[in-house]
Design a protein around this motif. Sequence first.
Motif, PDB file in Angstrom:
ATOM      1  N   MET A  62       0.817  -1.196   0.000  1.00 14.20           N
ATOM      2  CA  MET A  62       0.000   0.000   0.000  1.00 14.20           C
ATOM      3  C   MET A  62       0.862   1.261   0.000  1.00 14.20           C
ATOM      4  O   MET A  62       0.531   2.211  -0.647  1.00 14.20           O
ATOM      5  CB  MET A  62      -0.906  -0.004   1.224  1.00 14.20           C
ATOM      6  N   HIS A  63       1.982   1.255   0.710  1.00 13.50           N
ATOM      7  CA  HIS A  63       2.768   2.473   0.855  1.00 13.50           C
ATOM      8  C   HIS A  63       3.356   2.976  -0.457  1.00 13.50           C
ATOM      9  O   HIS A  63       3.660   4.144  -0.574  1.00 13.50           O
ATOM     10  CB  HIS A  63       3.885   2.265   1.878  1.00 13.50           C
ATOM     11  N   SER A  64       3.508   2.100  -1.436  1.00 14.14           N
ATOM     12  CA  SER A  64       4.147   2.517  -2.679  1.00 14.14           C
ATOM     13  C   SER A  64       3.336   3.582  -3.411  1.00 14.14           C
ATOM     14  O   SER A  64       3.874   4.294  -4.229  1.00 14.14           O
ATOM     15  CB  SER A  64       4.393   1.317  -3.588  1.00 14.14           C
ATOM     16  N   VAL A  65       2.052   3.702  -3.091  1.00 13.28           N
ATOM     17  CA  VAL A  65       1.234   4.713  -3.747  1.00 13.28           C
ATOM     18  C   VAL A  65       1.229   6.022  -2.962  1.00 13.28           C
ATOM     19  O   VAL A  65       0.635   6.987  -3.401  1.00 13.28           O
ATOM     20  CB  VAL A  65      -0.216   4.230  -3.967  1.00 13.28           C
ATOM     21  N   LEU A  66       1.866   6.038  -1.809  1.00 10.03           N
ATOM     22  CA  LEU A  66       1.882   7.249  -0.981  1.00 10.03           C
ATOM     23  C   LEU A  66       3.063   8.134  -1.356  1.00 10.03           C
ATOM     24  O   LEU A  66       4.173   7.657  -1.542  1.00 10.03           O
ATOM     25  CB  LEU A  66       1.961   6.874   0.502  1.00 10.03           C
ATOM     26  N   SER A  67       2.798   9.417  -1.436  1.00 17.06           N
ATOM     27  CA  SER A  67       3.849  10.381  -1.756  1.00 17.06           C
ATOM     28  C   SER A  67       4.664  10.684  -0.496  1.00 17.06           C
ATOM     29  O   SER A  67       4.219  10.415   0.629  1.00 17.06           O
ATOM     30  CB  SER A  67       3.224  11.675  -2.278  1.00 17.06           C
ATOM     31  N   GLY A  73      -4.083   3.537   8.632  1.00 16.88           N
ATOM     32  CA  GLY A  73      -3.049   4.537   8.353  1.00 16.88           C
ATOM     33  C   GLY A  73      -1.757   4.223   9.084  1.00 16.88           C
ATOM     34  O   GLY A  73      -0.667   4.355   8.521  1.00 16.88           O
ATOM     35  N   LYS A  74      -1.878   3.794  10.340  1.00 21.07           N
ATOM     36  CA  LYS A  74      -0.678   3.404  11.098  1.00 21.07           C
ATOM     37  C   LYS A  74       0.001   2.223  10.428  1.00 21.07           C
ATOM     38  O   LYS A  74       1.232   2.191  10.306  1.00 21.07           O
ATOM     39  CB  LYS A  74      -1.049   3.049  12.533  1.00 21.07           C
ATOM     40  N   ALA A  75      -0.794   1.256   9.995  1.00 26.10           N
ATOM     41  CA  ALA A  75      -0.219   0.083   9.328  1.00 26.10           C
ATOM     42  C   ALA A  75       0.515   0.492   8.047  1.00 26.10           C
ATOM     43  O   ALA A  75       1.630   0.022   7.788  1.00 26.10           O
ATOM     44  CB  ALA A  75      -1.314  -0.934   9.014  1.00 26.10           C
ATOM     45  N   ALA A  76      -0.085   1.367   7.260  1.00 21.80           N
ATOM     46  CA  ALA A  76       0.546   1.824   6.019  1.00 21.80           C
ATOM     47  C   ALA A  76       1.829   2.579   6.311  1.00 21.80           C
ATOM     48  O   ALA A  76       2.851   2.389   5.638  1.00 21.80           O
ATOM     49  CB  ALA A  76      -0.420   2.708   5.228  1.00 21.80           C
ATOM     50  N   TYR A  77       1.799   3.423   7.342  1.00 22.53           N
ATOM     51  CA  TYR A  77       2.984   4.196   7.699  1.00 22.53           C
ATOM     52  C   TYR A  77       4.118   3.277   8.144  1.00 22.53           C
ATOM     53  O   TYR A  77       5.246   3.390   7.676  1.00 22.53           O
ATOM     54  CB  TYR A  77       2.654   5.210   8.793  1.00 22.53           C
ATOM     55  N   CYS A  95       9.257   0.247   7.527  1.00 20.56           N
ATOM     56  CA  CYS A  95       9.980  -1.031   7.495  1.00 20.56           C
ATOM     57  C   CYS A  95      10.658  -1.241   6.147  1.00 20.56           C
ATOM     58  O   CYS A  95      11.808  -1.696   6.088  1.00 20.56           O
ATOM     59  CB  CYS A  95       9.036  -2.188   7.806  1.00 20.56           C
ATOM     60  N   THR A  96       9.965  -0.911   5.085  1.00 22.03           N
ATOM     61  CA  THR A  96      10.543  -1.051   3.751  1.00 22.03           C
ATOM     62  C   THR A  96      11.765  -0.152   3.600  1.00 22.03           C
ATOM     63  O   THR A  96      12.810  -0.586   3.105  1.00 22.03           O
ATOM     64  CB  THR A  96       9.494  -0.717   2.673  1.00 22.03           C
ATOM     65  N   THR A  97      11.651   1.086   4.057  1.00 22.64           N
ATOM     66  CA  THR A  97      12.774   2.029   3.972  1.00 22.64           C
ATOM     67  C   THR A  97      13.966   1.529   4.769  1.00 22.64           C
ATOM     68  O   THR A  97      15.103   1.568   4.299  1.00 22.64           O
ATOM     69  CB  THR A  97      12.330   3.417   4.473  1.00 22.64           C
ATOM     70  N   LEU A  98      13.719   1.051   5.980  1.00 21.74           N
ATOM     71  CA  LEU A  98      14.809   0.552   6.816  1.00 21.74           C
ATOM     72  C   LEU A  98      15.437  -0.702   6.220  1.00 21.74           C
ATOM     73  O   LEU A  98      16.658  -0.867   6.262  1.00 21.74           O
ATOM     74  CB  LEU A  98      14.310   0.285   8.237  1.00 21.74           C
ATOM     75  N   GLY A  99      14.613  -1.571   5.639  1.00 23.00           N
ATOM     76  CA  GLY A  99      15.146  -2.761   4.984  1.00 23.00           C
ATOM     77  C   GLY A  99      16.053  -2.397   3.819  1.00 23.00           C
ATOM     78  O   GLY A  99      17.124  -2.989   3.638  1.00 23.00           O
ATOM     79  N   GLU A 100      15.628  -1.412   3.038  1.00 20.88           N
ATOM     80  CA  GLU A 100      16.448  -0.952   1.914  1.00 20.88           C
ATOM     81  C   GLU A 100      17.762  -0.365   2.406  1.00 20.88           C
ATOM     82  O   GLU A 100      18.823  -0.581   1.812  1.00 20.88           O
ATOM     83  CB  GLU A 100      15.678   0.067   1.083  1.00 20.88           C
TER      84      GLU A 100
END
Length: 129
Positions: A1-6, A65-69, A74-79
Amino acid sequence: MHSVLSPSQLQLLHHLVIAEIPSPDAIAAAVRGLDHESSAGDVQTLSWMGLLEVTGEGLVITPRGKAAYFEAECTTLGERLVEVSGFADELQRRTPSLGPEMHALRQLAEGAWSRTEAAAYVERWAKEH
């Protein structure tokens, strides 16, 4: 879901994870470093997505919203950890004498070892060589 968030939507969700934002309040947005004009569009979109609610008092993040955030975090930290691991490879290539340290750093970044295990490995290696 987060990939669609700016980035501005994620920033708004970040602030809402911390505390409710009075609505509509340009000063509250400015104090948090949010652009009031883009925030208005973000509020509409995030509300439509069910990630925040506009109440009479202000803006409130929803459980979704909390889940999406947190998924985006998590994705950013993994990267970032993948980058750390790759940098350890590069440092080991440039400075082979740092091999044990870089191996321990990679294991730590990849989640295979704890910080204590990585430090113990480096210490053991130093004693043996």
